[in-house]
Enzyme design. Structure first.
Site, PDB file in Angstrom:
ATOM      1  N   HIS A  17       0.842  -1.202   0.000  1.00  0.00           N
ATOM      2  CA  HIS A  17       0.000   0.000   0.000  1.00  0.00           C
ATOM      3  C   HIS A  17       0.878   1.254   0.000  1.00  0.00           C
ATOM      4  O   HIS A  17       0.622   2.203  -0.737  1.00  0.00           O
ATOM      5  CB  HIS A  17      -0.889   0.056   1.252  1.00  0.00           C
ATOM      6  CG  HIS A  17      -1.928  -1.011   1.341  1.00  0.00           C
ATOM      7  ND1 HIS A  17      -2.206  -1.699   2.497  1.00  0.00           N
ATOM      8  CD2 HIS A  17      -2.784  -1.511   0.414  1.00  0.00           C
ATOM      9  CE1 HIS A  17      -3.184  -2.568   2.283  1.00  0.00           C
ATOM     10  NE2 HIS A  17      -3.549  -2.484   1.031  1.00  0.00           N
ATOM     11  N   LYS A  41     -17.935  -5.820   7.182  1.00  0.00           N
ATOM     12  CA  LYS A  41     -16.695  -6.582   7.083  1.00  0.00           C
ATOM     13  C   LYS A  41     -16.025  -6.607   8.455  1.00  0.00           C
ATOM     14  O   LYS A  41     -15.860  -5.554   9.077  1.00  0.00           O
ATOM     15  CB  LYS A  41     -15.769  -5.884   6.063  1.00  0.00           C
ATOM     16  CG  LYS A  41     -14.952  -6.841   5.232  1.00  0.00           C
ATOM     17  CD  LYS A  41     -14.275  -6.057   4.123  1.00  0.00           C
ATOM     18  CE  LYS A  41     -13.096  -6.794   3.532  1.00  0.00           C
ATOM     19  NZ  LYS A  41     -12.428  -5.993   2.507  1.00  0.00           N
ATOM     20  N   ARG A  90      -2.184  -6.426  -8.757  1.00  0.00           N
ATOM     21  CA  ARG A  90      -1.122  -7.331  -8.326  1.00  0.00           C
ATOM     22  C   ARG A  90      -0.923  -8.471  -9.310  1.00  0.00           C
ATOM     23  O   ARG A  90       0.172  -8.835  -9.651  1.00  0.00           O
ATOM     24  CB  ARG A  90      -1.449  -7.915  -6.944  1.00  0.00           C
ATOM     25  CG  ARG A  90      -1.128  -6.964  -5.830  1.00  0.00           C
ATOM     26  CD  ARG A  90      -1.745  -7.411  -4.553  1.00  0.00           C
ATOM     27  NE  ARG A  90      -3.182  -7.277  -4.631  1.00  0.00           N
ATOM     28  CZ  ARG A  90      -3.979  -7.266  -3.571  1.00  0.00           C
ATOM     29  NH1 ARG A  90      -3.466  -7.420  -2.372  1.00  0.00           N
ATOM     30  NH2 ARG A  90      -5.275  -7.114  -3.711  1.00  0.00           N
ATOM     31  N   SER A 128      -3.204  -7.627   2.686  1.00  0.00           N
ATOM     32  CA  SER A 128      -3.489  -7.525   4.120  1.00  0.00           C
ATOM     33  C   SER A 128      -3.951  -8.879   4.656  1.00  0.00           C
ATOM     34  O   SER A 128      -3.647  -9.244   5.789  1.00  0.00           O
ATOM     35  CB  SER A 128      -4.581  -6.485   4.370  1.00  0.00           C
ATOM     36  OG  SER A 128      -4.139  -5.215   3.974  1.00  0.00           O
TER      37      SER A 128
END
Ligand code: ADP
Length: 161
Positions: A17, A41, A90, A128
């Site tokens: 990040h 979440k 990614r 994460s």
């Protein structure tokens, strides 16, 4: 004035990040790191903790600010006057999902465009979720997250490191 938002959960913030934030801040005039306040979440860190971590990490970058938002990102962007979304790619697996969101946002508000930065090679594996998985078993996360937060992350799993 090119104002952009870099949205995400940042639960917790990773070196990947931070790499994105540094790079994006050089492309746009103003970058708002938007921390998603998604109550549905289950997050490890509260939204306040995540904002504070990011503020600490970005305080030296002049054109970067941090804030949280909930609801639709396009509405929040209207509110703050941002027209660019920055996202990271990614791997191919990120692509399909990202394409859908980008196209939907553009359809809803044609002034909004998304720019994608490809991950720096050394962070292409990093998320994460992986950090949390590793940390929960006491694994070494020192290469994944800013050093300053390593202890806080283990502490969430009652691991004293
Ligand atoms: P994560 O997938 O790590 O849980 P977020 O939901 O917070 O991350 O993602 C926010 C944005 O950051 C997304 O655009 C994501 O593609 C990007 N991102 C996450 N990890 C990396 C990384 N290692 N390198 C580049 N971009 C990343």
């Amino acid at each position: 004035m090119k104002k952009a938002i870099y949205p995400g959960s940042f639960d917790p913030v990773t070196n990947g990040h931070m790499d994105m934030i540094y790079r994006a801040s050089k492309i746009v005039d103003e970058l708002v790191v938007g921390v998603l306040n998604n109550s549905a979440k289950n997050s490890l860190f509260s939204v306040e903790e995540r904002v504070s971590m990011l503020e600490e990490m970005t305080c030296g970058i002049e054109n970067v600010t941090v804030s949280s938002f909930d609801g639709l990102m396009v509405d929040y962007m209207d509110e703050i006057g941002a027209t660019i979304v920055v996202r990271g790619l990614r791997a191919v697996t990120d692509f399909e999902y990202e394409l859908q969101i980008a196209q939907t946002n553009h359809k809803v508000n044609p002034r909004i465009d998304t720019i994608f930065l490809t991950t720096s090679l050394e962070y292409s594996y990093l998320s994460s979720t992986i950090v949390k998985e590793f940390a929960s078993y006491g694994g070494d996360i020192s290469n994944f997250v800013p050093e300053r937060f390593i202890h806080d992350i283990y502490a969430k799993y009652n691991i004293n490191k």
